[in-house]
Design a protein around this motif. Sequence first.
Motif, PDB file in Angstrom:
ATOM      1  N   TYR A  28       0.828  -1.194   0.000  1.00 61.96           N
ATOM      2  CA  TYR A  28       0.000   0.000   0.000  1.00 61.96           C
ATOM      3  C   TYR A  28       0.867   1.249   0.000  1.00 61.96           C
ATOM      4  CZ  TYR A  28      -4.339  -2.535   0.789  1.00 61.96           C
ATOM      5  OH  TYR A  28      -5.430  -3.348   0.635  1.00 61.96           O
ATOM      6  N   ILE A  29       0.392   2.278  -0.717  1.00 62.01           N
ATOM      7  CA  ILE A  29       1.099   3.548  -0.808  1.00 62.01           C
ATOM      8  C   ILE A  29       0.134   4.668  -0.470  1.00 62.01           C
ATOM      9  CG2 ILE A  29       2.324   5.144  -2.343  1.00 62.01           C
ATOM     10  CD1 ILE A  29       3.296   2.791  -3.926  1.00 62.01           C
ATOM     11  N   ASN A  30       0.563   5.620   0.364  1.00 65.23           N
ATOM     12  CA  ASN A  30      -0.273   6.751   0.718  1.00 65.23           C
ATOM     13  C   ASN A  30      -0.320   7.738  -0.445  1.00 65.23           C
ATOM     14  OD1 ASN A  30      -0.567   5.689   3.283  1.00 65.23           O
ATOM     15  ND2 ASN A  30       1.262   6.717   4.042  1.00 65.23           N
ATOM     16  N   VAL A  31      -1.505   8.248  -0.745  1.00 69.62           N
ATOM     17  CA  VAL A  31      -1.666   9.141  -1.892  1.00 69.62           C
ATOM     18  C   VAL A  31      -2.519  10.341  -1.504  1.00 69.62           C
ATOM     19  CG1 VAL A  31      -2.559   9.371  -4.232  1.00 69.62           C
ATOM     20  CG2 VAL A  31      -1.524   7.216  -3.515  1.00 69.62           C
ATOM     21  N   VAL A  32      -2.107  11.538  -1.960  1.00 72.75           N
ATOM     22  CA  VAL A  32      -2.925  12.739  -1.835  1.00 72.75           C
ATOM     23  C   VAL A  32      -3.004  13.374  -3.214  1.00 72.75           C
ATOM     24  CG1 VAL A  32      -3.068  15.058  -0.879  1.00 72.75           C
ATOM     25  CG2 VAL A  32      -2.405  13.173   0.598  1.00 72.75           C
ATOM     26  N   ARG A  33      -4.223  13.599  -3.705  1.00 68.54           N
ATOM     27  CA  ARG A  33      -4.382  14.088  -5.075  1.00 68.54           C
ATOM     28  C   ARG A  33      -4.283  15.598  -5.189  1.00 68.54           C
ATOM     29  NH1 ARG A  33      -5.746  10.270  -8.589  1.00 68.54           N
ATOM     30  NH2 ARG A  33      -6.497   8.285  -7.793  1.00 68.54           N
ATOM     31  N   CYS A  34      -4.523  16.330  -4.124  1.00 73.30           N
ATOM     32  CA  CYS A  34      -4.276  17.764  -4.009  1.00 73.30           C
ATOM     33  C   CYS A  34      -4.969  18.631  -5.048  1.00 73.30           C
ATOM     34  CB  CYS A  34      -2.773  18.066  -4.014  1.00 73.30           C
ATOM     35  SG  CYS A  34      -1.937  17.954  -5.583  1.00 73.30           S
ATOM     36  N   GLY A  35      -6.242  18.385  -5.310  1.00 76.37           N
ATOM     37  CA  GLY A  35      -7.021  19.312  -6.114  1.00 76.37           C
ATOM     38  C   GLY A  35      -6.672  19.398  -7.574  1.00 76.37           C
ATOM     39  N   ILE A  36      -6.207  18.323  -8.170  1.00 74.31           N
ATOM     40  CA  ILE A  36      -5.898  18.334  -9.592  1.00 74.31           C
ATOM     41  C   ILE A  36      -7.193  18.424 -10.390  1.00 74.31           C
ATOM     42  CG2 ILE A  36      -5.108  16.860 -11.500  1.00 74.31           C
ATOM     43  CD1 ILE A  36      -2.780  16.057  -9.870  1.00 74.31           C
ATOM     44  N   ALA A  37      -7.206  19.302 -11.396  1.00 73.60           N
ATOM     45  CA  ALA A  37      -8.417  19.526 -12.192  1.00 73.60           C
ATOM     46  C   ALA A  37      -8.448  18.689 -13.464  1.00 73.60           C
ATOM     47  CB  ALA A  37      -8.532  21.010 -12.552  1.00 73.60           C
ATOM     48  N   GLU A  38      -7.443  17.849 -13.668  1.00 71.19           N
ATOM     49  CA  GLU A  38      -7.425  16.994 -14.849  1.00 71.19           C
ATOM     50  C   GLU A  38      -8.505  15.923 -14.734  1.00 71.19           C
ATOM     51  OE1 GLU A  38      -5.514  17.527 -17.464  1.00 71.19           O
ATOM     52  OE2 GLU A  38      -4.546  19.236 -16.478  1.00 71.19           O
ATOM     53  N   VAL A 151       3.441  14.435   2.532  1.00 70.24           N
ATOM     54  CA  VAL A 151       2.399  14.169   1.531  1.00 70.24           C
ATOM     55  C   VAL A 151       1.219  15.125   1.641  1.00 70.24           C
ATOM     56  CG1 VAL A 151       0.771  12.448   0.676  1.00 70.24           C
ATOM     57  CG2 VAL A 151       3.115  11.766   1.247  1.00 70.24           C
ATOM     58  N   PRO A 152       0.585  15.266   2.803  1.00 73.37           N
ATOM     59  CA  PRO A 152      -0.563  16.178   2.860  1.00 73.37           C
ATOM     60  C   PRO A 152      -0.197  17.645   2.980  1.00 73.37           C
ATOM     61  CG  PRO A 152      -0.263  15.120   4.978  1.00 73.37           C
ATOM     62  CD  PRO A 152       0.725  14.476   4.046  1.00 73.37           C
ATOM     63  N   PHE A 153       0.878  17.963   3.715  1.00 72.92           N
ATOM     64  CA  PHE A 153       1.161  19.362   4.001  1.00 72.92           C
ATOM     65  C   PHE A 153       1.809  20.117   2.844  1.00 72.92           C
ATOM     66  CE2 PHE A 153       0.718  18.013   8.469  1.00 72.92           C
ATOM     67  CZ  PHE A 153      -0.183  18.993   8.875  1.00 72.92           C
ATOM     68  N   PHE A 154       2.409  19.426   1.901  1.00 72.05           N
ATOM     69  CA  PHE A 154       3.064  20.136   0.818  1.00 72.05           C
ATOM     70  C   PHE A 154       2.532  19.777  -0.558  1.00 72.05           C
ATOM     71  CE2 PHE A 154       5.757  21.184   4.265  1.00 72.05           C
ATOM     72  CZ  PHE A 154       6.125  22.492   3.973  1.00 72.05           C
ATOM     73  N   ALA A 155       1.316  19.258  -0.581  1.00 76.29           N
ATOM     74  CA  ALA A 155       0.676  19.002  -1.868  1.00 76.29           C
ATOM     75  C   ALA A 155       0.490  20.299  -2.643  1.00 76.29           C
ATOM     76  CB  ALA A 155      -0.669  18.317  -1.654  1.00 76.29           C
ATOM     77  N   TRP A 156       0.213  21.392  -1.937  1.00 82.58           N
ATOM     78  CA  TRP A 156       0.005  22.685  -2.612  1.00 82.58           C
ATOM     79  C   TRP A 156       1.273  23.149  -3.343  1.00 82.58           C
ATOM     80  CZ3 TRP A 156       2.889  27.064  -1.972  1.00 82.58           C
ATOM     81  CH2 TRP A 156       3.739  27.109  -0.852  1.00 82.58           C
ATOM     82  N   LEU A 157       2.431  22.765  -2.839  1.00 74.04           N
ATOM     83  CA  LEU A 157       3.692  23.240  -3.383  1.00 74.04           C
ATOM     84  C   LEU A 157       4.232  22.363  -4.504  1.00 74.04           C
ATOM     85  CD1 LEU A 157       6.148  25.151  -3.229  1.00 74.04           C
ATOM     86  CD2 LEU A 157       7.061  23.683  -1.409  1.00 74.04           C
ATOM     87  N   VAL A 158       4.170  21.035  -4.318  1.00 70.25           N
ATOM     88  CA  VAL A 158       4.811  20.128  -5.276  1.00 70.25           C
ATOM     89  C   VAL A 158       3.836  19.254  -6.046  1.00 70.25           C
ATOM     90  CG1 VAL A 158       6.942  20.078  -3.937  1.00 70.25           C
ATOM     91  CG2 VAL A 158       5.173  18.350  -3.510  1.00 70.25           C
ATOM     92  N   GLY A 159       2.550  19.289  -5.672  1.00 71.18           N
ATOM     93  CA  GLY A 159       1.588  18.427  -6.345  1.00 71.18           C
ATOM     94  C   GLY A 159       1.436  17.103  -5.615  1.00 71.18           C
ATOM     95  N   PRO A 160       0.737  16.143  -6.229  1.00 75.46           N
ATOM     96  CA  PRO A 160       0.476  14.864  -5.560  1.00 75.46           C
ATOM     97  C   PRO A 160       1.742  14.055  -5.329  1.00 75.46           C
ATOM     98  CG  PRO A 160      -0.165  14.757  -7.857  1.00 75.46           C
ATOM     99  CD  PRO A 160       0.156  16.192  -7.584  1.00 75.46           C
ATOM    100  N   SER A 161       1.775  13.377  -4.204  1.00 74.88           N
ATOM    101  CA  SER A 161       2.938  12.558  -3.857  1.00 74.88           C
ATOM    102  C   SER A 161       2.466  11.355  -3.063  1.00 74.88           C
ATOM    103  CB  SER A 161       3.947  13.374  -3.037  1.00 74.88           C
ATOM    104  OG  SER A 161       3.364  13.816  -1.820  1.00 74.88           O
ATOM    105  N   GLU A 162       3.363  10.435  -2.831  1.00 77.66           N
ATOM    106  CA  GLU A 162       3.026   9.219  -2.107  1.00 77.66           C
ATOM    107  C   GLU A 162       4.226   8.731  -1.309  1.00 77.66           C
ATOM    108  OE1 GLU A 162       1.688   7.189  -5.582  1.00 77.66           O
ATOM    109  OE2 GLU A 162       3.630   6.229  -5.926  1.00 77.66           O
ATOM    110  N   VAL A 163       3.944   8.142  -0.156  1.00 75.00           N
ATOM    111  CA  VAL A 163       4.998   7.562   0.670  1.00 75.00           C
ATOM    112  C   VAL A 163       5.429   6.237   0.058  1.00 75.00           C
ATOM    113  CG1 VAL A 163       5.566   6.589   2.938  1.00 75.00           C
ATOM    114  CG2 VAL A 163       4.178   8.669   2.779  1.00 75.00           C
ATOM    115  N   VAL A 164       6.724   6.044  -0.101  1.00 75.44           N
ATOM    116  CA  VAL A 164       7.244   4.813  -0.701  1.00 75.44           C
ATOM    117  C   VAL A 164       8.359   4.235   0.152  1.00 75.44           C
ATOM    118  CG1 VAL A 164       6.650   5.498  -3.067  1.00 75.44           C
ATOM    119  CG2 VAL A 164       8.888   6.119  -2.123  1.00 75.44           C
ATOM    120  N   GLU A 165       8.604   2.975  -0.047  1.00 75.26           N
ATOM    121  CA  GLU A 165       9.693   2.300   0.667  1.00 75.26           C
ATOM    122  C   GLU A 165      11.019   2.607  -0.015  1.00 75.26           C
ATOM    123  OE1 GLU A 165       9.625  -1.926   2.591  1.00 75.26           O
ATOM    124  OE2 GLU A 165      10.458  -2.148   0.570  1.00 75.26           O
TER     125      GLU A 165
END
Length: 273
Positions: A28-38, A151-165
Motif C-alpha cells: 500500500y502507498i499513501n496518496v494525496v491528489r491535491c485538487g488536480i483539475a485533470e 504528503v498532505p502538508f506540501f501538496a500545494w507546493l509540489v503536487g500529488p505525492s506518495e509515501v514509498v519504501e
Amino acid sequence: MAVLGFQAVQFPSLDYHSLPRRRSSSGYINVVRCGIAEPSGEPAPFGQKTRYNDGFFEKVFMALFARKMGRFAAPAKAGTQTEKKRSWWDSDYESFVDVSKRVMQGRSRIQQQEVVREVLLSMLPPGAPDQFRKLFPPTRWAAEFNAALTVPFFAWLVGPSEVVEVEVNGVKQRSGVLIKKCRYLENSGCVGMCVNMCKIPTQDFFTNEFGLPLTMIPNFEDMSCEMVYGQVPPPFEEDPVSKQPCFSDISPWQIPTPASVINYKPEKSFLLD
C-alpha cells in the motif's frame, strides 16, 4: 519545505497509515491528489501543464511564501499582474513562481540558496530548529514520520505525492516520498530554480538546521522527484544535478529567466559560482 518540520512538532500523533492509500506491486502507498483539475485526477503528461483547483488554504500558503520571498525579489515589471498586491485569498501559483524567478535575478546560486534559508527561518518561531532536534532525533521513526507529513502538508507546493519504501544505509523503511510531477518544476520549467530554490536549500535546512538528513533526487526526464528522509545528501560537486543542463526547450508557459542568472545553452550546466 522546512515548515514541514515545524508541523511535525505540532502534530506528533499523526498516523500515516490513516492517509488515503492505493495498492501497488510493493504494497500500500499513501496518496494525496491535491485538487488536480485533470479529468484523470492525475498530473498531465510530460510537456503539458497540469491544471489545479486551488482552495482557500492553498492560496493562503502561496501568498505567505510569496510575501516572505518578495522582500528579496527584484521589482516586478510595471503594469504586470504580479506588480499588483494580491489579497491572501486571491493569490495563485503563477505569482508565487514569478516571485521565485525575481529572487534569482542578479544572485549566484549560493546567494539564492541563502535567501531560501532566510525565508524558511522567518516562518518558524524562535528556537524551532532546536526543538525539532530534541523531538525528532535522526531515527527511522522520525524519517518515516516526516515523510508521512510531507504528503498532505506540501501538496500545494509540489503536487500529488506518495509515501514509498526506500533503502537507507542498507535498511528498508517507508521514509521516501515520490512526487509524481513536481508542480514547482513544471511551472518554472527551469532546472536552476528546482536545484537552487528547492532541492539544495531544503536538503540543507533539514540536514543542518533540523538535524534530520534529507536527500532529494529530481528526475528531469519526467519532472518527478524522490525525497529520502534519513539519507545524507552528497556534496554538491558529487551530485548529478551539478552537471544537469537546462531544458533545451522552454515550456510555453514559462517566464524566461534572465541570462545573467541561468545559462540556457544545453551543452552547459546551469551551475554558477
